[in-house]
Write an enzyme that holds these catalytic residues in place. Sequence first.
Site, mmCIF file in Angstrom:
data_model
loop_
_atom_site.group_PDB
_atom_site.id
_atom_site.type_symbol
_atom_site.label_atom_id
_atom_site.label_comp_id
_atom_site.label_asym_id
_atom_site.label_seq_id
_atom_site.Cartn_x
_atom_site.Cartn_y
_atom_site.Cartn_z
ATOM 1 N N GLU A 1 47.276 -80.570 96.745
ATOM 2 C CA GLU A 1 46.176 -81.006 95.884
ATOM 3 C C GLU A 1 46.678 -81.953 94.804
ATOM 4 O OE1 GLU A 1 43.428 -76.941 96.023
ATOM 5 O OE2 GLU A 1 44.545 -77.434 94.213
ATOM 6 N N CYS A 2 46.079 -83.109 94.694
ATOM 7 C CA CYS A 2 46.301 -84.045 93.596
ATOM 8 C C CYS A 2 47.800 -84.302 93.378
ATOM 9 C CB CYS A 2 45.611 -83.542 92.336
ATOM 10 S SG CYS A 2 45.336 -84.816 91.087
ATOM 11 N N GLY A 3 48.399 -83.743 92.337
ATOM 12 C CA GLY A 3 49.814 -83.954 92.098
ATOM 13 C C GLY A 3 50.677 -83.531 93.263
ATOM 14 N N MET B 1 50.527 -86.380 95.605
ATOM 15 C CA MET B 1 51.296 -87.505 95.086
ATOM 16 C C MET B 1 52.780 -87.364 95.431
ATOM 17 S SD MET B 1 49.337 -87.592 91.403
ATOM 18 C CE MET B 1 50.489 -88.695 90.570
ATOM 19 N N SER C 1 44.600 -84.022 99.438
ATOM 20 C CA SER C 1 43.503 -84.715 98.769
ATOM 21 C C SER C 1 43.729 -84.658 97.259
ATOM 22 C CB SER C 1 42.161 -84.051 99.100
ATOM 23 O OG SER C 1 41.089 -84.679 98.412
#
Length: 446
Positions: A333-335, A338, A424
């Site tokens: 998720e997110c970070g 990344m 995501s």
Amino acid sequence: MVAAAPGHADAIVLMVSAVASGQGKTTVTAALARKLVKTGRKVRVFKCGPDFIDPMLLERASGAPVKSLDLWIVGREACRALLAQAAAEVDVILIEGVMGLYDGSPSSADLAREFGVPVMAVIDAGAMAQTAGALVHGLRDYGPVDMAGVIANRVASPGHAKMVASALRDIPLFATLPKQARSLPERHLGLVLPNEVDGIDAMLDELADQLAFDEAAWGRLRTTRLALDQAADAGSATLDAVSSRPLAGRTIAIARDEAFMFIYPANLEALRELGASLAYFSPLADQPVPAGADALYLPGGYPELHAEKLSQARCWLDSIRAAHRDGTPIVAECGGMMALAETLADKAGAVWPMAALLPGRVAMQARLAGLGSQAMPTPQGVLRGHTFHYSSMQTELEPVARTTKHPSGADGEALYQVGSLTASYFHAYFPSNPAAVAALFTRSAA
């Protein structure tokens, strides 16, 4: 899930809200929680709306875990059950609002009205006096809401406080807080994490001591009666989905350190209730994925602040790549996503190699790239949550789906799948659909 026994419980329950962000809601809520705890009261704090950072500070101030309340993401009955359980255990419940009192759908005011919770308005009085009355009366009457009183922040003197109190007319000035020489530091996603602030507990104690607290006004506050027999089990709608404990006997490895810490406490509870054992590890400390892990959860956080160190963490990088090759389910998720891209460009523009499980490049930007409540489609139904990020990812990979923004219904974040990896910018609130969560962490689904 939260079970509530039949009966009734009384507690003072307050929604701490304001006209807008930046008025000092979090500082005031933390000061009030710490002050009440120091006077011997049992306090539970909740955060209205999706948030990870403010609850960390409020947990430090109150000494108890801080959970989210949101009529859409968490759900009305789950919110009711959480409040009812807390009311049976503590003397005071504080709910820190999100943005301004009426901002968002649902708003802090919607939550307050749903459960009959009085509002304690925080105002930044630093550049006003009598106008405070017009502001607070407008906040009360627009909804309307039950306005319990006011806490005036950044008050210059006792004389200034008297002018504010007089202007409020029939609304009591509950407390005042002077302008702080040292404020809680912030960065692009909100407050700096409590464990990064030197002397944070001394700072919270000082805030509590400086909160000029009207004990007589507190004594006049009425308790809010919550009917526990009306508070269904928080997961009653999904009991069938978890009764078989589909993750029983499985270990989920969770990245948890200063680069990956944006986790709803309710998500961890949901995984345990689904039967999973949880094992934590630190990519930032170059710890490998725990041996024997059946699935991986990489939550959001601040990988951009630690990109250089993550790029050099060979054990972590080798182990996550090996897990992916082995087909181990990975939810990022997110970070977390990344850190699995090919490269990550930090705020200074330096580009660092990441795990490269996702074909794409992530770059930080000054402008907010995503914000708000969203729903992710799954074969088991929608999984609710939110998004909040200042980075963007450039990729040629086609998304397998997109989230839906709430309440507009517009397209939201892209959902990517590469082998056993699901990634995501979307942060999921696991209790909103335990069956979907169980599937995400199951090898056959991956």
